[in-house]
Design a protein around this motif. Structure first.
Motif, short mmCIF file in Angstrom:
data_model
loop_
_atom_site.label_atom_id
_atom_site.label_comp_id
_atom_site.label_asym_id
_atom_site.label_seq_id
_atom_site.Cartn_x
_atom_site.Cartn_y
_atom_site.Cartn_z
N VAL A 381 1.47 -1.08 0.38
CA VAL A 381 -0.21 0.25 0.21
C VAL A 381 0.83 1.28 0.05
O VAL A 381 1.52 0.93 0.51
CB VAL A 381 -1.45 -0.66 1.37
N ARG A 382 0.41 2.30 -0.61
CA ARG A 382 0.76 3.88 -0.57
C ARG A 382 -0.12 4.07 0.64
O ARG A 382 -0.87 4.58 0.17
CB ARG A 382 1.35 4.13 -1.97
N LEU A 383 1.03 5.23 0.88
CA LEU A 383 0.23 5.86 1.96
C LEU A 383 -0.79 7.20 0.85
O LEU A 383 -1.53 8.07 1.53
CB LEU A 383 0.63 6.81 3.35
N ASP A 384 0.19 7.16 -0.59
CA ASP A 384 -0.13 8.73 -0.73
C ASP A 384 -1.60 8.81 -1.52
O ASP A 384 -2.11 9.43 -2.47
CB ASP A 384 0.32 9.51 -0.96
N ALA A 462 -10.28 8.96 4.89
CA ALA A 462 -11.06 9.62 4.07
C ALA A 462 -9.96 9.54 2.50
O ALA A 462 -10.58 9.64 1.04
CB ALA A 462 -11.27 10.74 4.41
N GLY A 463 -9.05 8.74 2.90
CA GLY A 463 -8.67 8.22 1.71
C GLY A 463 -7.65 9.87 0.91
O GLY A 463 -6.98 9.67 -0.08
N VAL A 464 -7.32 10.46 2.35
CA VAL A 464 -6.47 12.01 1.54
C VAL A 464 -5.15 11.44 1.71
O VAL A 464 -3.92 10.60 2.64
CB VAL A 464 -6.74 12.88 2.86
N ALA A 465 -3.88 11.45 1.21
CA ALA A 465 -2.61 11.13 0.48
C ALA A 465 -1.82 12.11 2.01
O ALA A 465 -1.99 12.87 2.81
CB ALA A 465 -2.05 12.35 -0.38
N TYR A 466 -1.07 10.79 2.74
CA TYR A 466 0.14 10.62 3.71
C TYR A 466 1.04 10.95 3.21
O TYR A 466 1.74 10.43 1.81
CB TYR A 466 0.06 9.81 4.91
N ARG A 467 2.39 11.41 3.82
CA ARG A 467 3.44 11.02 2.87
C ARG A 467 4.58 10.40 4.26
O ARG A 467 4.27 11.58 5.24
CB ARG A 467 4.40 12.43 1.82
N ALA A 468 5.73 9.78 4.12
CA ALA A 468 6.57 9.61 5.22
C ALA A 468 7.94 9.13 4.15
O ALA A 468 8.44 8.80 4.44
CB ALA A 468 5.77 8.14 5.75
N GLN A 469 8.53 10.17 5.82
CA GLN A 469 9.81 9.70 5.72
C GLN A 469 11.40 9.41 6.59
O GLN A 469 10.45 9.91 7.52
CB GLN A 469 10.71 11.50 5.10
#
Length: 589
Positions: A381-384, A462-469
């Protein structure tokens, strides 16, 4: 969906109608056949039609269109054919964030855009992806393929309701009423000010302001000035190592950190800023090389630098973006809290396993789960671009750690509630009122050599994009530099080239200064607003008073200039951080 009997160019066409029957905006998640994920906001009590693979330009759209609209998220007002160029108009509510993708059967797409900064273009051969937010000023992007030209116009709903196609192929946008015959053109003075003119067939792509009797603007004469701290060696306070802006007496605004170091040979270094709050512009040897910290496209705590042998001068313009005014986040320190290190940054936005069915009954026991030992509802899965909406979801991701390294996790996303765990230990709770979709944590004490697991629980997702570094660095390898500090940011009297080493024009921080006259009898008593079109990020002062900061990522488009601050002769000072220009900046009613 078009059937097999449709003309060849329409075989892949689809039409989707998104309904929202509630009295507030609603976000729909759309997943196209090619894997594209679209988050589409539909206004209250409306239906939004969306199309894919829509032929929009060609001598014979039934056979081989020159350009196809692959997908879009804003509404389509219409398609106007022209003598030399066709015009496609997309529109939506003010501040709407959207995207549209175009492709061609020809080898390449050529693209040109006006001076707008609210649209980003990702051009890949025969595919062009536009990402934008809708502003009051019309935005125009020109696409060309196979000798054909398509002008894509982006409008707010209010502007779209006042768009007038003219007999000569041009468009007027703004007035409530326009009447045209063979001899005259009558334009209402009422409507949305200012009135804009767009000429699709013009060789020079631009959106012009049409002057009418109701137009009331202050004339600005601009000069450009260098930022003194970019090139001066005077006024720097020696530091043993970087400390926060607060400790250095700069509670608000900007501060400069300077590091002098040498390299024995040509090398490429990834420098990590694990403790940068909130962001910094980076200038190396007089050349603007980018930024560190927070950004609309996601966090960045590492920057790669190509270094020649010899001495180097590194300067970081630290920016304080504001402070929490309630909750446990109050009193946070700003600026560069620690030195820079040699390390790297891992993008861990992808590669997650998701659980949402039985996981809801397991509670926080899932935080101790191993992604390879559970039956996930979705993997990789991609968080974005995660195809899920629901009350609770758990996301698990493994990563490898090395002994002696430190690790900082940086996560941005929606303002939902939830929790973040590492190897089963709680790192942070977050909600709309705590952390606000922004989490940065040093997780080194929770990490062990080998395989580790991050667990993320999001409630009311709600399906809104997250990003992680994930940033990794060796604490025994700091950048060996002599550090110093200089508070604030100041305009030089001249505008020298900051670096003789750079053959490119300077695109980094600079000042713009404008003088203008004001007369209540001639210009009225306001209200007056500054429209910073063409600027990207910075701050504004009027006669020495701070008007505010701007960052053209939407939705604010203008800034009030109090009439009480105006004098017979005035000075407007703009600090621009990211290479914007003042050619279209104006002050009007």
């Amino acid at each position: 969906r078009a059937g097999p009997a449709a003309p060849l160019a329409w075989r892949e066409f689809t039409a989707t109608f998104l309904q929202n029957s509630i009295p507030e905006g609603l976000t729909h998640q759309i997943f196209l056949a090619d894997g594209t994920h679209l988050a589409v906001e539909v206004e209250a009590n409306t239906i939004k039609p969306l199309f894919t693979n829509l032929p929009v330009l060609g001598d014979s759209a039934l056979l081989a269109p020159a350009i196809t609209l692959a997908h879009h998220t804003s509404r389509i007002l219409g398609l106007w054919p022209g003598a030399h160029a066709d015009t496609l108009v997309l529109y939506g509510f003010a501040g709407e964030v959207g995207q549209a993708e175009f492709n061609t059967q020809h080898a390449t797409l050529d693209i040109q855009r006006d001076s707008s900064l609210n649209v980003e273009v990702d051009l890949r051969g025969s595919v062009a992806l536009l990402r934008y937010w809708l502003t009051d000023r019309p935005t125009v992007v020109r696409l060309a393929a196979g000798g054909r030209v398509l002008n894509v116009v982006l409008l707010t709903t209010e502007r779209a309701e006042r768009l007038w196609p003219l007999a000569d192929g041009s468009f007027v946008c703004g007035p409530d009423l326009l009447a045209e015959d063979a001899a005259t053109r009558r334009v209402s003075e009422r409507g949305l000010a200012p009135t804009y003119l767009f000429e699709p067939d013009a060789q020079q792509l631009q959106v012009r302001i049409e002057r009418t009797q109701a137009t009331r603007e202050l004339a600005l004469a601009w000069t450009t000035h260098a930022v003194e701290e970019v090139f001066t060696n005077e006024g720097w306070q020696e530091l043993a190592q970087p400390r926060s802006l607060d400790e250095l007496g700069t509670v608000y605004g900007y501060g400069w950190y300077r590091g002098l170091f040498e390299t024995e040979r040509a090398t490429t270094l990834a420098l990590v800023a694990p403790q940068i709050n909130d962001r910094a512009r980076v200038v190396l040897d007089g050349v603007d090389v980018g930024w560190l910290g927070v950004h609309p496209h996601g966090p960045q705590l590492a920057i790669e630098l190509a270094l020649a042998p010899g001495p180097h001068d590194l300067r970081l313009l630290a920016d304080n973006l504001g402070r929490f005014n309630y909750g446990s986040g109050t009193g946070e320190q700003k600026g560069l809290l620690d030195t820079l290190y040699i390390g790297r940054q891992h993008d861990i936005t992808g590669g997650w396993s998701a659980l949402w069915q039985e996981a809801v009954f397991a509670g926080e026991a899932v935080a101790n789960a191993k992604p390879w030992a559970v039956r996930a509802d979705a993997t990789d899965v991609r968080l974005d671009s995660f195809a899920f909406q629901g009350p609770s979801v758990w996301l698990l991701r493994a990563f490898e750690a090395t002994a002696g390294r430190r690790y900082v996790l940086h996560l941005t996303g929606d303002r939902s509630s939830g929790g973040l765990f590492v190897n089963g230990a709680n790192v942070a709770r977050f909600s709309r009122h705590y952390k606000g979709g922004f989490i940065k944590a040093d997780i080194s004490e929770l990490v062990h050599p080998g395989t580790n697991v991050i667990a993320l629980n999001i409630q009311n997702y709600a399906g809104v994009a997250y990003r992680a570094q994930l940033v990794e660095y060796d604490p025994t390898q700091p950048l060996q530099a002599r550090w110093s500090f200089r508070p604030g940011v100041s305009a030089a009297d001249v505008h020298p080239q900051p670096s003789a080493l750079s053959p490119q024009p300077w695109r980094g921080p600079r000042f713009f200064r404008a003088s203008f006259a004001y007369s209540p009898e001639q210009h009225g008593r306001g209200p007056f607003r500054l429209h910073p079109h063409g600027l990207r990020k910075g701050q504004i002062w009027l006669n020495g008073r701070n008007v505010g900061r701007y960052w053209q990522i939407g939705p604010q488009e203008s800034y009030k200039l109090p009439a009480a601050w105006l004098q017979a002769e005035n000075q407007l000072l703009v600090f621009e951080e990211e290479g914007g220009s003042v050619g279209e900046v104006r002050i009007g009613g």
